[in-house]
Scaffold this motif. Structure first.
Motif, PDB file in Angstrom:
ATOM      1  N   THR A  22      14.409  17.635  -8.744  1.00  9.65           N
ATOM      2  CA  THR A  22      13.870  16.702  -9.736  1.00  9.65           C
ATOM      3  C   THR A  22      13.310  15.454  -9.062  1.00  9.65           C
ATOM      4  O   THR A  22      12.300  14.908  -9.518  1.00  9.65           O
ATOM      5  CB  THR A  22      14.932  16.315 -10.784  1.00  9.65           C
ATOM      6  N   ILE A  25       9.838  16.367  -8.139  1.00  9.50           N
ATOM      7  CA  ILE A  25       8.954  16.396  -9.313  1.00  9.50           C
ATOM      8  C   ILE A  25       8.589  14.982  -9.738  1.00  9.50           C
ATOM      9  O   ILE A  25       7.414  14.678 -10.001  1.00  9.50           O
ATOM     10  CB  ILE A  25       9.642  17.161 -10.463  1.00  9.50           C
ATOM     11  N   ASN A  29       4.832  13.298  -9.682  1.00  6.37           N
ATOM     12  CA  ASN A  29       4.213  12.756 -10.897  1.00  6.37           C
ATOM     13  C   ASN A  29       3.827  11.290 -10.726  1.00  6.37           C
ATOM     14  O   ASN A  29       2.885  10.813 -11.370  1.00  6.37           O
ATOM     15  CB  ASN A  29       5.152  12.914 -12.082  1.00  6.37           C
ATOM     16  N   HIS A  63       8.703  13.678 -18.097  1.00  2.00           N
ATOM     17  CA  HIS A  63       7.991  14.180 -16.923  1.00  2.00           C
ATOM     18  C   HIS A  63       7.368  15.556 -17.128  1.00  2.00           C
ATOM     19  O   HIS A  63       6.940  16.193 -16.161  1.00  2.00           O
ATOM     20  CB  HIS A  63       8.925  14.179 -15.711  1.00  2.00           C
ATOM     21  N   ILE A  65       8.488  18.613 -18.195  1.00  2.43           N
ATOM     22  CA  ILE A  65       9.096  19.900 -17.857  1.00  2.43           C
ATOM     23  C   ILE A  65      10.154  20.341 -18.864  1.00  2.43           C
ATOM     24  O   ILE A  65      10.768  21.401 -18.684  1.00  2.43           O
ATOM     25  CB  ILE A  65       9.715  19.884 -16.443  1.00  2.43           C
ATOM     26  N   GLU A  68       9.852  24.011 -20.570  1.00  4.56           N
ATOM     27  CA  GLU A  68      10.262  25.173 -19.782  1.00  4.56           C
ATOM     28  C   GLU A  68      11.756  25.434 -19.927  1.00  4.56           C
ATOM     29  O   GLU A  68      12.197  26.590 -19.984  1.00  4.56           O
ATOM     30  CB  GLU A  68       9.909  24.961 -18.313  1.00  4.56           C
ATOM     31  N   LEU A 133      13.307  27.400 -11.818  1.00  5.12           N
ATOM     32  CA  LEU A 133      12.325  26.694 -12.647  1.00  5.12           C
ATOM     33  C   LEU A 133      11.926  25.374 -12.009  1.00  5.12           C
ATOM     34  O   LEU A 133      10.738  25.025 -11.964  1.00  5.12           O
ATOM     35  CB  LEU A 133      12.896  26.445 -14.044  1.00  5.12           C
ATOM     36  N   LEU A 134      12.918  24.632 -11.533  1.00  2.38           N
ATOM     37  CA  LEU A 134      12.627  23.348 -10.902  1.00  2.38           C
ATOM     38  C   LEU A 134      11.860  23.536  -9.600  1.00  2.38           C
ATOM     39  O   LEU A 134      10.949  22.759  -9.291  1.00  2.38           O
ATOM     40  CB  LEU A 134      13.931  22.595 -10.642  1.00  2.38           C
ATOM     41  N   ALA A 137       8.278  24.178 -10.451  1.00  2.00           N
ATOM     42  CA  ALA A 137       7.628  22.943 -10.906  1.00  2.00           C
ATOM     43  C   ALA A 137       7.368  21.999  -9.739  1.00  2.00           C
ATOM     44  O   ALA A 137       6.314  21.352  -9.667  1.00  2.00           O
ATOM     45  CB  ALA A 137       8.498  22.259 -11.955  1.00  2.00           C
ATOM     46  N   ARG A 140       4.459  23.454  -7.573  1.00  3.96           N
ATOM     47  CA  ARG A 140       3.145  23.282  -8.216  1.00  3.96           C
ATOM     48  C   ARG A 140       2.610  21.878  -7.987  1.00  3.96           C
ATOM     49  O   ARG A 140       1.409  21.678  -7.797  1.00  3.96           O
ATOM     50  CB  ARG A 140       3.253  23.550  -9.721  1.00  3.96           C
ATOM     51  N   ARG A 141       3.490  20.911  -8.037  1.00  6.67           N
ATOM     52  CA  ARG A 141       3.070  19.516  -7.911  1.00  6.67           C
ATOM     53  C   ARG A 141       2.891  19.085  -6.456  1.00  6.67           C
ATOM     54  O   ARG A 141       2.139  18.150  -6.184  1.00  6.67           O
ATOM     55  CB  ARG A 141       4.101  18.615  -8.604  1.00  6.67           C
TER      56      ARG A 141
END
Length: 586
Positions: A22, A25, A29, A63, A65, A68, A133-134, A137, A140-141
């Protein structure tokens, strides 16, 4: 990390558990370059932590997410209860009996009250499912910046940077130069190298966790996230806890976790047949087909670091505090740690704040770590007493007398009704674990990047079940729904991830104009929003805002109120400039 032998970045994040992922992420962001390294070759192989509370889901919503996790996690109707049972099944007179159940985590009769407090619901998703999942994410970022199989070996800190040595799975090394290091490694590497000392109680309890697959749909109650067992015949089987692990939710869950206490010589710690026997005996299902995934033996710690920062190194999550597995506080505190830290790093790096802003991380988060530690320890202590006190089955009661207590409890008679009513009073104390909305949403900062307004800290529910939102500096901005152009939005939705937000009433135009002029003059991101009846704000907000129509709130990027003034000022721009300077240390 790559074929490069030297990398320069702003933040090196060590550890790719929930906290580290996190952090990645959030930093992405916020536009902050970073590298995330993890010594493990893959994401979690154990279910581990699973409850993501309301505050964490608010942060995920901010943020981008949360959806999901809503899709993958259990819906509230599938985990909104906890239950005490004798066994799941069996042919004895007391087998398969429900002793007590209660609404939990915003489910059942709690739902309306909890929904009014937050724009989101909590969810249940074990770490074996949440970490992938995290990870996706984060990758991707930040393509090519999240690296598993990469281990921090050492680092040297200089005045303006730190230089770390990272070893990959092939044995090659990379030098990473960064301004900051976030230790989210569970306390495995960074803390020990720093010599971090902890307050609290290390290794005070031992737990065996079994992750297994089995079809329990014939017996399991739908919607019970946690089932606690109190065995009528074998006291050594009491105290075990069954947790649904999905991926289908409710009684049709394919995977389960069973937690129980074992002594050092108990064969159920490692012997396959003994483990299978413990599962079947506890559940009361002697012929159950079980597929074992993993047996882990671990100790429960309750410790809080004496410092969350050392120079350019910041401790977060389990590196800063190890909490008992109660109320999901370990995972959720970790997410909220890095949420607090990420926006501050971004503000400093963009020149919107002075470096002293980073000094506020520890005085804000360390007291919360201690608060949550103490709360979790209290839950553990209470849980060990609940069944004993509710049913009168203390260690002094010989085994041959146990059926008498259960017979009284279940019989349809005046004394049976009294026994159940008395037990219900005791079981209700478990609300400190599963109904503690104030613990989820009520963390308060008394000092840090805020300006106290001199008002005393409001009283809180000592059992944690009642949550009283207030717009006082150091408190989370109260949630209320706002109707804008036919779209329902939360007050939280008007707070950007990288800007301060001025909240005013109908007569707050001078404040808003002052904010715009100050933003143009200083470059500090200041946004403003009007919450009043004309702007579609509900009456609930007027009861919570704590300011007059001509007053103002200044809200930080993490939804926390940094300052408030209840009325107008003679020179709003000068007043606001003074406030912003104090809060940003610029």
């Amino acid at each position: 990390m790559t074929s490069e032998t030297a990398i320069e970045t702003t933040v090196l994040v060590v550890g790719a558990g929930v906290g580290g992922l996190t952090a990645s992420i959030f930093l992405s962001n916020l536009g902050i370059d970073h590298r995330l390294i993890e010594a493990r070759p893959e994401t979690a192989r154990l279910p581990k932590a699973h409850y993501m509370n309301h505050r964490t889901m608010e942060i995920f919503r901010q943020h981008g997410i949360a959806e999901e996790f809503d899709l993958a996690g259990a819906p509230l109707e599938k985990f909104g209860k906890v239950c005490w049972q004798t066994t799941l099944a069996g042919k004895g007179p007391f087998d398969g009996r429900v002793i007590h159940e209660m609404d939990a985590f915003g489910g059942g009769e709690l739902r309306e009250y909890w929904e009014a407090a937050s724009p989101v619901s909590a969810t249940n998703l074990p770490q074996i499912r949440s970490e992938p999942l995290l990870r996706a994410a984060a990758e991707r970022r930040a393509p090519d910046r999240v690296r598993y199989g990469h281990e921090l070996i050492d680092w040297v800190e200089h005045d303006d940077r730190l230089v770390a040595t990272v070893r990959d799975e092939s044995g090659g090394t990379t030098t990473v130069t960064a301004k900051y290091l976030i230790a989210a490694d569970g306390g495995r590497t960074v803390g020990p190298k720093l010599g971090v000392r902890f307050d609290g109680w290390p290794k005070f309890h031992h737990v065996t966790t079994v992750h297994f697959s089995a079809d329990l749909s014939r017996w399991q109650r739908d919607g019970a996230l946690l089932t606690y067992f109190v065995n009528p015949k074998r006291p050594e089987l009491s105290g075990a806890t069954l947790v649904e692990m999905g991926p289908t939710w409710g009684r049709f869950s394919e995977e389960w976790g069973l937690h129980f206490t074992t002594g050092p010589d108990d064969p159920a710690r490692s012997d396959r047949e003994a483990v299978l026997a413990r599962i079947r005996d506890t559940l009361g299902t002697p012929a159950l087909r079980v597929r074992l995934h993993k047996v882990s033996n671990w100790t429960v710690d309750a410790v809080n670091a004496q410092s969350y920062r050392s120079g350019r190194v910041f401790l977060a999550g389990d590196a800063a505090h190890k909490l008992p597995p109660a109320a999901g506080l370990g995972l959720n505190t970790a997410v909220q740690d890095v949420h607090n830290l990420a926006w501050k790093i971004a503000a400093v790096e963009r020149g919107h704040a002075g470096a002293e802003l980073l000094d506020t991380y520890e005085p804000e988060r360390r007291p919360i770590g201690r608060r949550n530690l103490d709360w979790a320890v209290g839950i553990i202590a209470n849980s060990e007493l609940v069944s004993e006190a509710a049913l009168g089955l203390g260690p002094h009661v010989p085994e041959w007398m146990r059926p008498t207590f259960f017979n009284t409890y279940f019989e349809q008679s005046a004394r049976g009704r009294t026994a159940r009513a008395r037990a219900g009073e005791v079981f209700n104390t478990h609300r400190i674990d599963c109904q503690a909305l104030d613990i989820e949403l009520g963390a308060v900062y008394e000092q840090g990047a805020l300006i106290p307004d001199g008002t005393p800290t409001p009283d809180s529910d000592p059992m944690g079940a009642e949550f009283f939102p207030v717009a006082r500096p150091g408190h989370r901005l109260p949630h209320a729904w706002v109707d804008r152009d036919g779209t329902r939005r939360s007050t939280h939705d008007f707070v950007g991830i990288d800007s301060y937000t001025l909240v005013t009433g109908s007569a707050g135009q001078p404040w808003r104009e002052a904010a715009h002029r100050l933003r143009d003059r200083t470059g500090i991101p200041l946004e403003s929003v009007v919450f009043d009846a004309a702007a579609g704000t509900s009456d609930i907000w007027n009861d919570l805002r704590g300011i007059g129509d001509d007053g103002v709130l200044l809200v930080r990027p993490d939804h926390y109120v940094a300052w408030r003034r209840t009325d107008a000022a003679a020179d709003p721009e000068a007043e606001l400039a003074r406030v912003v300077q104090r809060i940003t240390f610029r």
